[in-house]
Design a protein around this motif. Sequence first.
Motif, short mmCIF file in Angstrom:
data_model
loop_
_atom_site.label_atom_id
_atom_site.label_comp_id
_atom_site.label_asym_id
_atom_site.label_seq_id
_atom_site.Cartn_x
_atom_site.Cartn_y
_atom_site.Cartn_z
N TRP A 1 31.37 47.28 30.81
CA TRP A 1 32.61 47.43 30.05
C TRP A 1 33.44 46.15 30.09
O TRP A 1 34.23 45.87 29.19
N MET A 2 33.20 45.35 31.13
CA MET A 2 33.99 44.14 31.33
C MET A 2 33.28 42.91 30.78
O MET A 2 33.91 42.02 30.19
N THR A 3 31.96 42.85 30.94
CA THR A 3 31.20 41.65 30.56
C THR A 3 30.60 41.73 29.16
O THR A 3 30.22 40.70 28.59
N GLY A 4 30.48 42.95 28.62
CA GLY A 4 29.85 43.11 27.32
C GLY A 4 28.33 43.10 27.38
O GLY A 4 27.67 43.17 26.34
N GLU A 5 27.76 43.03 28.58
CA GLU A 5 26.31 43.05 28.74
C GLU A 5 25.81 44.49 28.78
O GLU A 5 26.60 45.45 28.81
N VAL A 6 24.49 44.66 28.76
CA VAL A 6 23.89 45.99 28.80
C VAL A 6 22.90 46.05 29.96
O VAL A 6 21.93 45.29 29.98
N HIS A 7 23.18 46.93 30.91
CA HIS A 7 22.31 47.12 32.06
C HIS A 7 21.91 48.59 32.18
O HIS A 7 22.35 49.42 31.40
N ALA A 8 21.11 48.89 33.17
CA ALA A 8 20.52 50.22 33.31
C ALA A 8 21.50 51.24 33.89
O ALA A 8 22.35 50.91 34.72
N ASP A 9 21.35 52.49 33.41
CA ASP A 9 21.99 53.61 34.08
C ASP A 9 21.29 53.84 35.42
O ASP A 9 20.10 53.57 35.56
N VAL A 10 22.03 54.35 36.38
CA VAL A 10 21.40 54.79 37.62
C VAL A 10 21.19 56.30 37.52
O VAL A 10 22.06 57.03 37.04
N ARG B 1 43.62 47.86 37.47
CA ARG B 1 42.56 47.39 36.57
C ARG B 1 42.43 45.87 36.64
O ARG B 1 41.32 45.34 36.69
N GLU B 2 43.57 45.18 36.67
CA GLU B 2 43.53 43.72 36.78
C GLU B 2 42.90 43.29 38.10
O GLU B 2 42.15 42.30 38.14
N ALA B 3 43.18 44.03 39.17
CA ALA B 3 42.59 43.71 40.48
C ALA B 3 41.08 43.92 40.45
O ALA B 3 40.32 43.12 41.02
N THR B 4 40.63 44.99 39.77
CA THR B 4 39.20 45.25 39.65
C THR B 4 38.50 44.13 38.89
O THR B 4 37.45 43.64 39.30
N VAL B 5 39.09 43.74 37.77
CA VAL B 5 38.49 42.68 36.95
C VAL B 5 38.43 41.38 37.74
O VAL B 5 37.41 40.67 37.74
N SER B 6 39.48 41.06 38.47
CA SER B 6 39.52 39.83 39.25
C SER B 6 38.42 39.83 40.32
O SER B 6 37.70 38.84 40.50
N TRP B 7 38.28 40.95 41.02
CA TRP B 7 37.25 41.07 42.06
C TRP B 7 35.84 40.96 41.47
O TRP B 7 35.01 40.21 41.97
N GLU B 8 35.59 41.71 40.41
CA GLU B 8 34.24 41.74 39.84
C GLU B 8 33.85 40.40 39.21
O GLU B 8 32.69 39.98 39.31
N MET B 9 34.79 39.72 38.59
CA MET B 9 34.47 38.41 38.03
C MET B 9 34.13 37.42 39.14
O MET B 9 33.22 36.60 38.98
N ARG B 10 34.81 37.52 40.25
CA ARG B 10 34.51 36.64 41.38
C ARG B 10 33.16 36.99 41.98
O ARG B 10 32.41 36.11 42.41
#
Length: 215
Positions: A199-208, A176-185
């Motif tokens: 789930w990580m940023t607190g933003e709201v985007h579209a479902d696919v 999970r920490e590796a995922t967060v690190s990658w996605e933040m970068r």
Amino acid sequence: MERHGFAMKIKKGQMNAYRKKLGEIWPELTGFLDRNEISNFSIWNAEDLIFGYYENRDNRCKGEGEKAEITVLTEKIQDTFDWISTPGQDMRLMYHNFGIVRKNKELIRHRVFMTRLKDGCEEEYKARHDRLVAERGETADPGPDSNFSIWSAGGYIFGYDEIDTTMETEETIASREATVSWEMRQLEIMDWITNDVDWMTGEVHADVKRLAWHN
């Protein structure tokens, strides 16, 4: 097999018309797919974007008759969208992880995502993913990712992943920490359209959503 992707943007207020016309041409379209041995065809939507994915046999060239047939079908729905990718050409393949092909798709789940690259960041995105490919090497990945590709056109990114649910394991703290690190970068070079990291940023985007598929 060969993998292919295409992308388009629905014109303002034309989503319902697109879906209606897609339904009208669907019998002709699936007949074309079957005759040309095109399989695993699917169409996905988020916001006003459409991403399509399909597979066919290696080195199967389309003749003039086949090109003309798909042109006629496309013209019946063309007024509802603008192309993002170039018709008849693949989008740029930014990443691939093609593992063992599952004959039984019933235990496969899909992850499809869409993002928008920040200006001038396409080559950096490609370089980061090339490093992932190099680290993995050319050995086929046993899973759970069995058919993962990322495509780019018009400043957008479209990802398609088939995941073998029988091989998935519980997420660890380290993973999970590796995922967060990658996605933040990754947020340095792209913005999300779909809700993969809300789930990580607190933003709201579209479902696919998967609008259509044909195996």
